[in-house]
Design an enzyme around this catalytic site. Structure first.
Site, PDB file in Angstrom:
ATOM      1  N   LEU A 187       0.845  -1.197   0.000  1.00  0.00           N
ATOM      2  CA  LEU A 187       0.000   0.000   0.000  1.00  0.00           C
ATOM      3  C   LEU A 187       0.883   1.251   0.000  1.00  0.00           C
ATOM      4  O   LEU A 187       0.634   2.205  -0.720  1.00  0.00           O
ATOM      5  CB  LEU A 187      -0.926  -0.012   1.219  1.00  0.00           C
ATOM      6  CG  LEU A 187      -1.807   1.216   1.462  1.00  0.00           C
ATOM      7  CD1 LEU A 187      -2.680   1.540   0.253  1.00  0.00           C
ATOM      8  CD2 LEU A 187      -2.674   1.020   2.698  1.00  0.00           C
TER       9      LEU A 187
ATOM     10  N   HIS B 253       5.531   1.168  15.448  1.00  0.00           N
ATOM     11  CA  HIS B 253       4.615   0.121  15.899  1.00  0.00           C
ATOM     12  C   HIS B 253       3.522  -0.190  14.881  1.00  0.00           C
ATOM     13  O   HIS B 253       2.478  -0.727  15.231  1.00  0.00           O
ATOM     14  CB  HIS B 253       4.006   0.465  17.265  1.00  0.00           C
ATOM     15  CG  HIS B 253       3.546  -0.747  18.045  1.00  0.00           C
ATOM     16  ND1 HIS B 253       4.256  -1.924  18.088  1.00  0.00           N
ATOM     17  CD2 HIS B 253       2.437  -0.965  18.807  1.00  0.00           C
ATOM     18  CE1 HIS B 253       3.616  -2.803  18.847  1.00  0.00           C
ATOM     19  NE2 HIS B 253       2.514  -2.248  19.295  1.00  0.00           N
TER      20      HIS B 253
ATOM     21  N   HIS C 253      -1.999   3.219  19.163  1.00  0.00           N
ATOM     22  CA  HIS C 253      -1.569   2.022  18.433  1.00  0.00           C
ATOM     23  C   HIS C 253      -1.818   2.219  16.929  1.00  0.00           C
ATOM     24  O   HIS C 253      -2.932   2.556  16.538  1.00  0.00           O
ATOM     25  CB  HIS C 253      -2.365   0.795  18.901  1.00  0.00           C
ATOM     26  CG  HIS C 253      -1.583  -0.146  19.746  1.00  0.00           C
ATOM     27  ND1 HIS C 253      -1.342   0.069  21.083  1.00  0.00           N
ATOM     28  CD2 HIS C 253      -0.962  -1.314  19.438  1.00  0.00           C
ATOM     29  CE1 HIS C 253      -0.612  -0.934  21.563  1.00  0.00           C
ATOM     30  NE2 HIS C 253      -0.374  -1.782  20.591  1.00  0.00           N
TER      31      HIS C 253
ATOM     32  N   SER D 226      -6.014   2.321  21.707  1.00  0.00           N
ATOM     33  CA  SER D 226      -6.435   1.864  20.384  1.00  0.00           C
ATOM     34  C   SER D 226      -6.982   3.032  19.572  1.00  0.00           C
ATOM     35  O   SER D 226      -7.604   3.927  20.122  1.00  0.00           O
ATOM     36  CB  SER D 226      -7.525   0.800  20.544  1.00  0.00           C
ATOM     37  OG  SER D 226      -8.169   0.558  19.312  1.00  0.00           O
TER      38      SER D 226
ATOM     39  N   GLU E 260       6.037  -1.273  25.421  1.00  0.00           N
ATOM     40  CA  GLU E 260       4.773  -0.557  25.367  1.00  0.00           C
ATOM     41  C   GLU E 260       4.279  -0.266  26.780  1.00  0.00           C
ATOM     42  O   GLU E 260       3.737  -1.139  27.439  1.00  0.00           O
ATOM     43  CB  GLU E 260       3.750  -1.395  24.602  1.00  0.00           C
ATOM     44  CG  GLU E 260       4.290  -1.892  23.258  1.00  0.00           C
ATOM     45  CD  GLU E 260       3.271  -2.720  22.492  1.00  0.00           C
ATOM     46  OE1 GLU E 260       2.100  -2.299  22.405  1.00  0.00           O
ATOM     47  OE2 GLU E 260       3.641  -3.790  21.982  1.00  0.00           O
TER      48      GLU E 260
ATOM     49  N   TYR F  70       4.954  -5.469  27.085  1.00  0.00           N
ATOM     50  CA  TYR F  70       4.199  -4.405  27.751  1.00  0.00           C
ATOM     51  C   TYR F  70       4.737  -4.103  29.146  1.00  0.00           C
ATOM     52  O   TYR F  70       5.401  -4.936  29.767  1.00  0.00           O
ATOM     53  CB  TYR F  70       2.722  -4.801  27.863  1.00  0.00           C
ATOM     54  CG  TYR F  70       2.014  -4.715  26.538  1.00  0.00           C
ATOM     55  CD1 TYR F  70       1.168  -3.653  26.241  1.00  0.00           C
ATOM     56  CD2 TYR F  70       2.223  -5.678  25.555  1.00  0.00           C
ATOM     57  CE1 TYR F  70       0.534  -3.561  25.019  1.00  0.00           C
ATOM     58  CE2 TYR F  70       1.589  -5.588  24.321  1.00  0.00           C
ATOM     59  CZ  TYR F  70       0.751  -4.525  24.068  1.00  0.00           C
ATOM     60  OH  TYR F  70       0.130  -4.430  22.853  1.00  0.00           O
TER      61      TYR F  70
ATOM     62  N   SER G  48       2.438   6.322  -2.836  1.00  0.00           N
ATOM     63  CA  SER G  48       1.144   6.994  -2.709  1.00  0.00           C
ATOM     64  C   SER G  48       0.125   6.104  -2.013  1.00  0.00           C
ATOM     65  O   SER G  48       0.051   4.905  -2.274  1.00  0.00           O
ATOM     66  CB  SER G  48       0.623   7.353  -4.101  1.00  0.00           C
ATOM     67  OG  SER G  48      -0.743   7.707  -4.015  1.00  0.00           O
TER      68      SER G  48
END
Length: 679
Positions: A34, A94, A203, A254, A440, A479, A615
């Protein structure tokens, strides 16, 4: 005044057949592109160039110890003692949509099919190259800092854990996420824009675990928008202005702002176990603000970009003062923490709890694991004991109330499964202190750490420091929750690998670094035990590259399904070619463009590239067929405001052909769609 340098370099690596790093979903393997992944480097030096700080933010899942050790080796051989353990911070954004396989600890081999050299090399080369570019372009300039609130871009994905923190502490904050963005603006002495670093806790999981296209997710889209804005008239990925959107204490944060709902019934599953009445935890997924993950990525990315742009334009508080950095290696499985005068506790050998296997509402786990398990499951425990060995009583007791699923600190074949030796690091640029953390931190963990470091600076006579947390730095240790959140044992707590006192240990260690910086005694800090550098076999389950074929009476790059004759803005141009494995290209070029969209200019009678595969409007899909054949489909989602005229889509790749009995060689080829009109 400082000397400033910025640089950006490609670190994409192989975009096909390599597992994507982040969701630990073995089915999530790369199948196209992508947008490219980049390493973005920023160097700040004293006017005489003697003292320096380097901050790198790379579009990867997290920094790994292997990457860091290799980068520092390369920098040492090139620059001597200029760039070192203490003054180079390497941070991952991340994104969960980048290639994996760049780790030396065994646990990470399980989901990313071993060690994948092309993936590791692309990241190391990209980081080093971005630092080289920054180093070669140093000029006198000024730094400005600014901060502001970003709305509608995050939720806390473990609110029930957050609520376990003391009410007296929670009442000091208006939200269960950190909404503050801190930006650092860089300009040269004539006021010309050089670059930006933003730190914001979210995230990058707007793209979910069904995605197979390599990309940099929401924060990468923010970088893209900022760089397109500042590098006017350049193709995506080109131009000298560099904008990094770096990670922070995003552990429980999130971007999927609609919150958790049951995929099958549509009802909310915002409960302590994140589980649905029908189908259990596997059905509980959070959705973003958009209609699909691509749109959600753009909405969150644009929110972040717009706030950064506003803060950048208004930034007036100048950063001045000395450059000091502090670094130590610490054996995190054996730290004694003085909680108070009478009470000392210890960290543990690394281990993961049962809820680790449950995953999160951003990417659910396998089988029937649920979050918030403080009991083990006899079925899985027995399988584990047979396959991997039972955890020792000592480790079980140390990690309580975590029921241990994998006692990784006691698993050493073929290499240790988790790190013991961890980097702690702070770099101070005048009044800005960057805390480089190896994982994290949750919202509240990050608040406690920043507060402790700030108060340490205050008490040592360096008041008013701007303290930011840079996440996912140097080595990955999962974490870090608060002690109270740990008791609830949701995913983040089950993944706090050094036990319930992990945060207290880090606070003690980072206070020590802050004290040394404030008192100018960093040279007296013990270096600590060096991390291992494993002599690793190139052990991988990624299929080897084989000889490829075009279908009968076709050539590589021939069109199989052509474009229509005309399109409008908002429509999708699509063309399918006889393709070849994109890994061939990644292994032969650092910055290969698989596609361009070209526009015909009458005045010059030639085709001009107007878009490429950096792009976000283009998508490149690779589909493997049988007998060495494969197809490539390219999409161009024509944006509003596209200039009318005649266009075509070009594809360039490399195929592998046999020369002699055992040797193969890679041959470049190109293909083009027919011309079409945008009307």
């Amino acid at each position: 005044n400082y000397l400033l340098g910025v640089g950006r370099a490609d670190c994409t690596g192989p975009v096909a057949q390599v597992p994507l790093m982040g969701y630990a979903n073995p089915d999530q393997v790369g199948g196209g592109l992508l947008t490219h992944l980049y390493s973005r480097a920023f160097i700040v030096a004293d006017p005489d160039g003697s003292r320096r700080v380097v901050f790198v933010s790379a579009d990867i899942g997290m920094m790994s110890q292997r990457v860091r050790l290799e980068v520092l080796q390369r920098l040492k051989s090139k620059y001597g003692d200029l760039y070192r353990q203490d003054n180079v911070i390497l941070s991952g954004t991340h994104t969960h949509s980048g290639p994996g396989g760049y780790f030396q600890y065994t646990l990470f081999w399980i989901t990313s099919k071993g060690l994948i050299k092309p993936s590791l090399n692309a990241i190391v080369n990209g980081i080093v190259k971005s630092i080289d570019i920054a180093h070669e372009n140093m000029k006198r300039g000024r730094l400005f800092i600014n901060r502001g609130t970003v709305e509608n871009s995050q939720i806390n994905r473990s609110p029930f854990s957050y609520l376990a923190n003391p009410e007296s502490e929670r009442s000091r904050y208006s939200s269960n996420t950190d909404k503050e963005m801190v930006i650092l603006k860089m300009v040269d002495e004539d006021g010309q824009d050089l670059g930006l670093i933003s730190w914001f806790a979210v995230h990058p999981v707007s793209m979910n675990n069904t995605n197979h296209l390599v990309n940099s997710d929401n924060v990468g889209y923010a970088s893209y928008l900022f760089e397109q804005e500042k590098n006017k008239g350049m193709l995506p990925g080109e131009g000298s202005f560099v904008a990094a959107f770096a990670s922070s204490n995003l552990g429980d944060v999130s971007p999927n702002t609609r919150g958790p709902t049951c995929v099958n019934t549509g009802e909310s599953c915002d409960n302590p176990q994140s589980t649905c009445p029908i189908g259990g935890a596997a059905m509980c997924m959070a959705k973003g603000p958009g209609n699909d993950m691509f749109e959600s990525t753009r909405i969150i990315g644009q929110n972040i970009y717009l706030k950064a742009k506003e803060l950048y334009e208004k930034a007036s508080q100048e950063v001045r003062g000395p450059l000091i950095s502090a670094h130590q290696w610490v054996n995190m499985s054996d730290v004694s923490v003085e909680l108070n005068a009478t009470h000392t506790v210890k960290t543990c050998k690394p281990a993961l709890g049962h809820s680790f296997a449950a995953g999160t509402i951003d990417g659910v786990g396998a089988f029937n694991f649920t979050q918030g398990s403080v009991e083990g499951d006899p079925f899985w425990d027995q399988i584990r004991d047979q396959l991997l060995g039972e955890p020792s009583n000592e480790t079980k007791a140390c990690h309580k109330p975590k029921p241990i699923l994998f006692s990784t600190g006691e698993m050493t074949w073929p290499h240790p499964w988790h790190p013991d030796i961890v980097d702690v690091q702070i770099a101070a640029i005048g009044s800005l202190a960057i805390i480089a953390v190896p994982g994290e931190f949750t919202t509240m963990s990050g608040r406690r750490l920043r507060e402790a470091v700030r108060s340490e600076f205050d008490s040592q006579g360096t008041p008013n420091m701007n303290v930011v947390i840079a996440g996912l730095c140097n080595v990955y240790t999962h974490y870090i929750t608060t002690y109270e959140e740990y008791q609830v044992q949701r995913y983040e707590a089950a993944s706090t690998i050094y036990g319930p006192h992990t945060l207290s240990a880090y606070i003690q260690l980072y206070r020590g670094l802050a004290r040394a910086i404030a008192m100018n005694t960093t040279q007296d800090l013990p270096r600590g035990p060096e991390p291992p550098f494993f002599n690793m076999l190139d052990l991988t389950l990624v299929p080897p590259l084989r000889v490829e074929q075009a279908p009968a009476s076709k050539m590589f790059g021939d069109v199989l399904q052509d474009v229509r004759q005309q399109y409008r803005a908002g429509e999708v141009v699509e063309v399918t070619f006889v393709g070849a494995n994109p890994r061939n290209s990644a292994e032969n070029a650092t910055e290969h463009n698989f596609l361009t969209v070209e526009r015909y200019t009458n005045s010059s009678g030639s085709w001009q590239a107007v878009q490429n595969d950096v792009s976000w409007d283009t998508r490149f899909y690779w589909t493997k067929g049988s007998g060495g054949q494969s197809n490539v489909t390219i999409e161009w989602h024509v944006p509003a405001g596209t200039e009318l005229g005649t266009y075509r889509v070009r594809y360039s790749g490399h195929y592998r052909k046999r020369v002699a009995l055992i040797n193969t060689t890679v041959v470049p080829f190109e293909g083009s769609s027919s011309a079409f009109e945008i009307t």
